[in-house]
Design an enzyme around this catalytic site. Structure first.
Site, PDB file in Angstrom:
ATOM      1  N   GLU B  52       8.451 -16.504   0.253  1.00  0.00           N
ATOM      2  CA  GLU B  52       9.383 -15.798  -0.635  1.00  0.00           C
ATOM      3  C   GLU B  52      10.822 -15.839  -0.145  1.00  0.00           C
ATOM      4  O   GLU B  52      11.758 -15.813  -0.934  1.00  0.00           O
ATOM      5  CB  GLU B  52       8.946 -14.341  -0.826  1.00  0.00           C
ATOM      6  N   PHE B 114      -2.174  -0.231  -1.645  1.00  0.00           N
ATOM      7  CA  PHE B 114      -2.259  -1.604  -1.139  1.00  0.00           C
ATOM      8  C   PHE B 114      -1.027  -2.399  -1.563  1.00  0.00           C
ATOM      9  O   PHE B 114      -0.653  -2.380  -2.727  1.00  0.00           O
ATOM     10  CB  PHE B 114      -3.537  -2.279  -1.658  1.00  0.00           C
ATOM     11  N   GLN B 115      -0.414  -3.082  -0.626  1.00  0.00           N
ATOM     12  CA  GLN B 115       0.790  -3.880  -0.850  1.00  0.00           C
ATOM     13  C   GLN B 115       1.927  -3.073  -1.471  1.00  0.00           C
ATOM     14  O   GLN B 115       2.686  -3.575  -2.293  1.00  0.00           O
ATOM     15  CB  GLN B 115       0.481  -5.138  -1.686  1.00  0.00           C
ATOM     16  N   LYS B 164       3.549  -2.423 -11.818  1.00  0.00           N
ATOM     17  CA  LYS B 164       2.631  -3.223 -12.626  1.00  0.00           C
ATOM     18  C   LYS B 164       2.438  -2.641 -14.024  1.00  0.00           C
ATOM     19  O   LYS B 164       2.404  -3.379 -15.015  1.00  0.00           O
ATOM     20  CB  LYS B 164       1.279  -3.319 -11.911  1.00  0.00           C
ATOM     21  N   MET B 473      23.642 -24.188  19.209  1.00  0.00           N
ATOM     22  CA  MET B 473      24.792 -23.301  19.335  1.00  0.00           C
ATOM     23  C   MET B 473      24.561 -22.274  20.445  1.00  0.00           C
ATOM     24  O   MET B 473      25.470 -21.951  21.209  1.00  0.00           O
ATOM     25  CB  MET B 473      25.086 -22.608  17.995  1.00  0.00           C
TER      26      MET B 473
END
Lengths: 166, 563
Positions: B52, B114-115, B164, B473
């Site tokens: 993501e 959940f999540q 949802k 770097m």
């Protein structure tokens, strides 16, 4: 230096977190903060007392103004505004001391809002200095507990903040 | 518009189409099932990424290349938190993206379902604004506002968190025509008095320097900037994000200033008597030691964000507003100035001759700067995207940029792993352009899984890895400031990048000698799919000039001194 800001915000969930989060992440110091609904239920008003020089104040005002839910930000100079805070003070009081405490409360135009055999709860409003003064006077009787509100402030005279949005 | 009730998922698709969205970078998940079911039939192009974070970076690259709002989509919980780096990156560089996240159903919010993650809380400090949609009927105006806020004023990321049940609830869809935001007024107009004062300060100055930032590109005012510079005969330096705002072939160009800027840009700023900052924010990588920055200069600061004024430096004249409008007005007040600046521009030309960007070429080992120059020679019109670190600085120094939106890089946040996914976004947004990611071997390994994204979606970009076997770097700073103690920066023997590309059915090319560089580039340009070029470069090459952190910008380390 202390500055008092009147901030009109959308009365929505999460707005207080947006404002307080801004202060903490940018390192500005909040001296006190009070929030309540205005005469328009869609709009809340925050009174924020902030510590800092003019540069910090300018940054605070412009950063606050960037928040989408902030409608207006106004600086209320102490010479052009009135402000009040409220404190509830629970002080030890028995037969011997009660009369003297009542007398002190009277001088400060404070109210007694609860009484028991061993305590009094005193409600006092005023600026920071007045509240500190009564606390000092009551100290020797034994202060059990103090709770204070943040300061709230309004412009003197006809001037208001936020104009058209309210 | 329709009178029959439709689901929130369908409504969201309608909203996006109303906003002209053609592409979404996303990754599905449990709570997004109803939305993905609608996307299945939609003509919106959905690019399935492999992480993501890369959806957010791709949306960012798309936005910077096209000027349109980029859109990314992730599921609740870990999907949403994986977007965070990409959102923070867009916030720091003022990129307009709308990030849409799934959320657990509204009755479960706050119960550690959940999540579940409080993504509006998490992204509060890194979004311009965010929304948790609590009622499906709010969806149309939320989306309308989100795109409006993201793309106007000082642009930035806006997040919409979508439980949802909002996607399955049905309602009568009407898309609002305009927004009503009491607290947001991006069109601040123009302060003509301030513009007039700016014009007179310019006329009074002997040694002006224009310091142009990303705001010039965002506001599409490159041609106004060019006209200003030529009218007043002032040299122009740009920030990293301002690269492309002013043609570097122009004799007034000083290229980039700051920590790894040109010496002549830094010297010019330090000796200027007037600094005209346009859409720039006086970042510490630009100013160095702030008290010693442009000590003789009065400062005009043109910016759309009032909070940037006097945030870091004193400003003599702020001019708040859209750079394009302000520059148009300013240009109308100024006339061609023939008389000024013989001496000033002469001094600058002498600095340019004395202190050009330079490196020592080799016949045996590939110098990274040479790779950049060869890429420019082969493809001067490419969109160059970079990772972060030495690769980024060499790209900024050794490519010659002539046009806005041709250099895409992570400036403020300095996000390793930005370049490849941003290149994907840029290519999807500009399919007819050649898009080249100048990468380091460290940065690329943060996001190399996106090779699957380009392989499966037939997206062609070129990943040019300047492979020096180090986190270069950091290695450079260890060499210069930490006694050559190379603590955990040696990443040699990590992976065979050619085989890695081939594993995804893509093209891998390795170049190990300077003589192999041009052929590798031309082979990559003619390939029909994404190419990874492994340029095995000098592992000890450093980025110079360099202003050490905290030093004044004219206290410059150069190769002779450092060697």
């Amino acid at each position: 230096m202390r500055h008092t800001l009147a901030v009109l915000v959308e009365n929505k969930p999460g707005v207080l977190a947006r404002v307080s989060g801004l202060f903490s992440r940018r390192g500005y110091n909040i001296d006190s903060l009070a929030v309540g609904m205005t005469e328009n239920p869609e709009i809340s008003r925050m009174t924020i007392v902030v510590e800092g020089d003019d540069r910090v104040l300018a940054q605070v005002i412009s950063q606050l103004s960037k928040l989408i839910d902030v409608i207006s930000v106004s600086d209320l100079p102490s010479s052009e505004s009135v402000d009040r805070g409220l404190a509830l003070i629970k002080v030890a009081a028995d037969m011997d001391t009660r009369a003297e405490i009542l007398q002190i409360a009277g001088i400060f135009r404070a109210k007694i809002i609860d009484i028991s055999a061993e305590t009094l709860v005193i409600e006092v409003t005023g600026d920071k200095g007045k509240i500190r003064a009564i606390e000092n006077m009551l100290g020797r009787f034994g202060i059990k507990e103090v709770v204070r509100t943040g300061r709230v402030a309004l412009h003197r005279g006809t001037k208001t903040v936020g104009g058209e949005y309210r | 518009m329709t009178d029959t009730p439709i689901s929130g998922a369908k409504a969201l698709i309608n909203c996006l189409k109303n906003e002209g969205v053609d592409t979404i970078f996303g990754y599905p998940g449990g709570v997004l099932l109803p939305l993905y079911d609608e996307l299945y039939d939609s003509d919106i192009n959905h690019i399935l990424v492999r992480h993501e974070q890369c959806a957010a970076h791709a949306a960012d690259g798309y936005a910077r290349a096209t000027g349109k709002v980029g859109v990314c989509l992730a599921t609740s919980g870990p999907g949403a938190t994986n977007l965070v780096t990409g959102i923070a990156n867009a916030y720091m560089d003022s990129t307009p993206i709308v990030a849409i996240t799934g959320q657990v159903p509204t009755p479960m919010i706050g119960n550690d379902a959940f999540q579940e993650a409080d993504i509006t809380g998490i992204t509060l400090p890194i979004t311009k604004h965010n929304y948790l949609v609590r009622d499906a009927e709010d969806l149309p105006w939320v989306v309308k506002e989100a795109f409006y806020i993201a793309s106007t004023g000082r642009p930035g990321p806006v997040l919409i968190d979508l439980p949802k049940d909002i996607t399955t609830d049905e309602f009568e869809f009407i898309y609002p025509k305009k927004t009503h935001l009491r607290g947001y007024h991006p069109d601040v107009g123009i302060d003509e008095d301030a513009v007039k004062r700016a014009a007179s300060m310019i006329l009074d100055s002997e040694c002006p320097v224009i310091y142009a930032g990303g705001g010039v590109i965002i506001s599409d005012s490159s041609s106004e900037l060019l006209r200003l510079a030529e009218t007043i005969q002032a040299p122009v330096t740009t920030t990293l994000l301002g690269i492309g705002a002013f043609p570097q072939s122009n004799k007034l160009s000083l290229r980039m200033l700051g920590m790894h800027g040109t010496k002549y840009a830094n010297y010019a700023v330090q000796e200027s008597d007037l600094l005209i900052a346009i859409g720039a924010r006086f970042d510490d990588r630009v100013t160095g030691k702030i008290d010693a920055f442009a000590p003789h200069a009065k400062v005009i600061h043109i910016d759309i964000d009032p909070a940037e004024i006097r945030k870091n430096v004193r400003v003599d004249l702020p001019v708040i507003g859209d750079a394009k409008t302000i520059l148009q007005s300013l240009n109308s007040h100024l006339q061609k100035m023939q008389t000024r600046s013989g001496a000033w521009l002469g001094k600058i030309d002498a600095w340019k001759k004395k202190h050009p960007l330079s490196y020592v070429q080799s016949d045996d080992v590939i110098k990274p700067q040479y790779v950049i120059q060869e890429i420019h020679r082969a493809c001067p019109d490419a969109i160059i995207v970079t990772e972060v670190g030495q690769n980024q600085m060499w790209a900024a120094q050794y490519f010659q940029f002539e046009n806005p939106r041709t250099f895409i890089t992570s400036g403020g946040l300095g996000t390793m792993g930005y370049g490849f996914p941003a290149a994907i976004g840029a290519k999807v947004g500009c399919p007819d352009r050649t898009v080249i990611d100048i990468a380091g071997d460290g940065s690329f390994q943060m996001v190399s899984q996106e090779l699957a994204t380009v392989a499966t979606n037939n997206i062609k970009v070129i990943v040019a890895i300047l492979n020096n076997s180090y986190l270069g770097m950091v290695r450079q700073w260890q060499e210069l400031f930490f006694d050559e103690r190379y603590s955990y920066t040696d990443i040699s023997q990590s992976v065979d990048f050619v085989k890695l590309a081939e594993a995804y059915n893509l093209v891998g090319i390795r170049a190990e000698k300077p003589s192999e560089v041009p052929a590798a580039i031309s082979e990559a340009l003619s390939a029909d799919r994404t190419v990874v070029i492994d340029f095995v470069v000098d592992p000890t090459e450093n980025v110079f000039p360099m202003v050490p952190a905290g030093a004044a910008i004219n206290e410059i380390l150069d190769p002779e001194v450092a060697a």
